[in-house]
Design a protein around this motif. Structure first.
Motif, PDB file in Angstrom:
ATOM      1  N   LYS A 193     -75.844 -55.331 -57.555  1.00 50.25           N
ATOM      2  CA  LYS A 193     -75.261 -56.671 -57.491  1.00 50.25           C
ATOM      3  C   LYS A 193     -76.162 -57.629 -56.719  1.00 50.25           C
ATOM      4  N   LYS A 194     -77.460 -57.549 -57.054  1.00 48.98           N
ATOM      5  CA  LYS A 194     -78.475 -58.431 -56.495  1.00 48.98           C
ATOM      6  C   LYS A 194     -79.004 -59.345 -57.590  1.00 48.98           C
ATOM      7  N   GLU A 195     -79.742 -60.373 -57.197  1.00 45.69           N
ATOM      8  CA  GLU A 195     -80.263 -61.340 -58.163  1.00 45.69           C
ATOM      9  C   GLU A 195     -81.394 -60.777 -59.018  1.00 45.69           C
ATOM     10  N   ALA A 196     -82.169 -59.860 -58.459  1.00 51.49           N
ATOM     11  CA  ALA A 196     -83.351 -59.377 -59.177  1.00 51.49           C
ATOM     12  C   ALA A 196     -83.778 -58.012 -58.646  1.00 51.49           C
ATOM     13  N   ALA A 197     -84.708 -57.385 -59.355  1.00 49.67           N
ATOM     14  CA  ALA A 197     -85.266 -56.088 -58.948  1.00 49.67           C
ATOM     15  C   ALA A 197     -86.663 -55.945 -59.527  1.00 49.67           C
ATOM     16  N   GLU A 319     -72.579 -49.632 -51.303  1.00 51.40           N
ATOM     17  CA  GLU A 319     -71.442 -49.884 -52.202  1.00 51.40           C
ATOM     18  C   GLU A 319     -70.222 -49.097 -51.753  1.00 51.40           C
ATOM     19  N   HIS A 320     -70.439 -47.882 -51.266  1.00 47.26           N
ATOM     20  CA  HIS A 320     -69.332 -47.012 -50.861  1.00 47.26           C
ATOM     21  C   HIS A 320     -68.519 -47.618 -49.711  1.00 47.26           C
ATOM     22  N   LYS A 328     -62.449 -51.907 -58.270  1.00 43.47           N
ATOM     23  CA  LYS A 328     -61.565 -52.848 -58.949  1.00 43.47           C
ATOM     24  C   LYS A 328     -62.339 -53.847 -59.802  1.00 43.47           C
ATOM     25  N   THR A 329     -63.436 -54.385 -59.283  1.00 39.79           N
ATOM     26  CA  THR A 329     -64.169 -55.427 -60.002  1.00 39.79           C
ATOM     27  C   THR A 329     -65.192 -54.888 -60.988  1.00 39.79           C
ATOM     28  N   GLY A 330     -65.553 -53.608 -60.889  1.00 46.90           N
ATOM     29  CA  GLY A 330     -66.532 -53.031 -61.807  1.00 46.90           C
ATOM     30  C   GLY A 330     -67.914 -53.627 -61.614  1.00 46.90           C
ATOM     31  N   SER A 333     -68.834 -58.916 -58.942  1.00 41.85           N
ATOM     32  CA  SER A 333     -68.818 -58.865 -57.478  1.00 41.85           C
ATOM     33  C   SER A 333     -67.425 -59.197 -56.957  1.00 41.85           C
ATOM     34  N   PRO A 334     -66.995 -58.533 -55.874  1.00 37.71           N
ATOM     35  CA  PRO A 334     -65.726 -58.906 -55.232  1.00 37.71           C
ATOM     36  C   PRO A 334     -65.778 -60.351 -54.744  1.00 37.71           C
TER      37      PRO A 334
END
Length: 563
Positions: A193-197, A319-320, A328-330, A333-334
């Motif tokens: 759930k980041k902008e880039a990699a 994430e954990h 819930k959000t899959g 992002s929350p």
């Protein structure tokens, strides 16, 4: 040269009587050589067939025999006219030096032995040794989820290889950038759930490159490193030449003491791991992120031994920490800032839980573009082949939607740890999937590994110095979802037999000793499993449907951002 010229002026009336410019001009006109031949000192020296010199010493203490000094000056200025001068120096004995260093490793028991282990895709977690009929059960692989044998990943790689070939064609900026790189980096950014990699050839290269770049581009920066960090991070910090502070493992008080030594305006970076692979401990990620913000530091989190296995979608320990919200959000992002959001740079491997090879870093668009533009380890390394990247994209999608494997792995880990506890087998306490069995000396550790392999057909590599401190040698066991109860029971019985036959210390013995590495000491909070009982009840049916086949917008940063 200056020293030789000064010496010549002192001993030679001709040199002393002429300026340096005059001598230089005579040298160009070949007149200097003609004059030297008539010199009562230089003449015989030039005519001599052999020149004898003393052994080499420090330049300021060098002394030549006879008239060698003056002749040496001439030889340097006219190398083509004189034969090469010979010295009585002997060449360095590389073979003897290398042999001495190897012998040193053998004496301190840090010499490494590699076993011939050939893992079998259709019989995972089995492998064969040198002979194909000599099969063993592998219990120490970092192919944590068995994705290296996944049929869907295999078919993706074969199809891509048939269409695009086996190689990438070179470095990415010259010949290697393609749709597979873009897709893979998009999947990785979405996972965390980041902008880039950005994808590298390995996570060792990733860690080294990013940390080195920080020091090079922020020469006044400070790096704060956990004392148990992996060698790749240690090398990167060393190569960065940045000032560093090593804080005690997971000790937030010590880290804050060090951070407080510098103004908030000083560039800083905190480098740490989520799961430490040799002991299984887990870092307090949120506390480190909070300290980083308080003192103006970037956070650099290595999730190598956590991706695939922690969090509802396998994004790692970060994430954990917000498990229910992410579940819930899959893929979305929350609606609040999570622990994973707080981490600036997340690095991970593609060769462990994802089953293939490679490494990566994820973060903001700006940071990724900066690394892409400046890091030599990214720019000048041949990129991964298209088939590898395509297979990895498939692997990440499978892992994201398969919480069953994560749950089954953790159940196997719990079972093995509980049975070892019942037998008094000394497991270094931790909350993760790593099961380190404390032996305490290198000789017995190697013997234990050999007995397991040769007698019980079980492969568990001995872990000695420098991977772990001397006196804490151990066997490192890593269950997968595919190590069922029957296989686990075989391991437990075999380890019990080894501990008995070698008379190794069990938990009561370590208690009498006063405890060691947490074994035989009071219960530690850190030994509470990261996965809760409620989380172990989840199945794939509990995941948000948006994780099954999500569509992501491809990343611009993979190709370079157009202004």
């Amino acid at each position: 040269m200056e020293s030789l010229a000064r010496t010549s002026k002192r001993v030679c009336p001709f040199v002393r009587a002429n300026s340096a410019q005059t001598l230089r001009q005579m040298s160009h006109d070949s007149g200097l050589l003609a004059m030297a031949k008539h010199c009562p000192v230089m003449g015989p020296a030039l005519a001599a067939e052999k020149h004898h010199f003393s052994t080499s010493t420090k330049p300021v203490q060098a002394r030549a025999e006879g008239v060698a000094t003056a002749a040496k000056v001439h030889a340097v200025e006219n190398p083509a006219e004189l034969e090469s001068f010979k010295t009585n120096d002997k060449p360095f004995d590389y073979d003897a030096a290398v042999s001495e260093q190897l012998e040193s490793k053998r004496k301190d028991h840090s010499y490494r032995y590699f076993n011939n282990i050939n893992r079998l895709a259709k019989e995972f977690p089995k492998a064969h040794r040198a002979r194909e009929d000599d099969k063993v059960m592998v219990w120490c692989s970092n192919d944590y989820l068995g994705m290296s044998k996944n049929q869907e990943v295999y078919e993706t790689m074969v199809k891509t290889m048939q269409k695009y070939g086996v190689g990438s064609g070179g470095t990415r900026n010259i010949a290697g950038h393609n749709r597979h790189a873009i897709n893979l980096e998009t999947e990785l950014a979405a996972l965390h759930k980041k902008e880039a990699a950005l994808v590298f050839s390995s996570c060792f290269v990733t860690n080294d490159s990013v940390l080195t770049l920080f020091g090079k581009k922020f020469p006044d920066g400070i790096i704060f490193s956990d004392e148990l960090n992996h060698a790749s991070m240690i090398v990167g910090i060393k190569n960065s030449r940045a000032k560093k502070h090593v804080f005690k493992h997971n000790d937030m008080k010590h880290l804050e003491q060090l951070l407080s030594l510098y103004p908030k305006s000083t560039p800083k970076l905190i480098a740490f791991e989520s799961v430490y692979s040799m002991c299984g401990s887990v870092s307090p990620i949120e506390q480190i992120c909070d300290l980083a913000r308080k003192y103006g530091a970037l956070t650099f989190l290595d999730e190598v031994h956590a991706v695939g296995m922690y969090g509802p979608h396998g994004a790692g320990v970060a994430e954990h920490m917000d498990f229910d919200a992410h579940l819930k959000t899959g893929v979305a992002s929350p609606n609040y800032e999570t622990v994973m959001d707080k981490v600036d740079l997340i690095t991970g491997t593609l060769g462990k839980s994802f089953g293939v090879v490679g490494g990566y870093v994820a973060g903001s668009v700006n940071l990724m573009d900066w690394i892409r533009s400046y890091a030599p380890g990214f720019i000048f390394t041949t990129t991964l082949p298209p088939a590898v990247m395509a297979g990895l994209g498939t692997s990440i999608r499978i892992v994201r939607r398969n919480i069953d494997d994560r749950v089954n792995q953790q159940k196997n880990v719990r079972y093995v740890k509980e049975q070892f506890a019942n037998l008094g087998i000394p497991v270094i306490p931790n909350p993760s999937h790593i099961i380190p069995l404390l032996v305490g000396n290198p000789t017995d550790c190697k013997k234990a590994s050999d007995i397991l392999l040769n007698k019980h057909k079980i492969y568990v590599q001995a872990i000695n110095f420098p991977s772990v401190p001397a006196g804490t040698e151990r066997l490192r066991i890593t269950p997968s979802p595919h190590h069922g109860k029957e296989i686990c029971d075989q391991l437990i019985a075999a380890v019990d037999d080894v501990w008995t036959s070698l008379d190794l210390k069990r938990v009561p013995d370590w208690e009498a000793f006063g405890g060691h590495c947490g074994v035989g000491a009071a219960n530690h909070e850190s030994s509470k499993p990261l996965w809760t009982d409620e989380e172990l009840k989840l199945t794939n049916a509990d995941l948000n449907p948006n994780v099954l086949d999500p569509l992501f917008q491809q990343l611009e940063v993979s190709s370079g951002i157009k202004l």
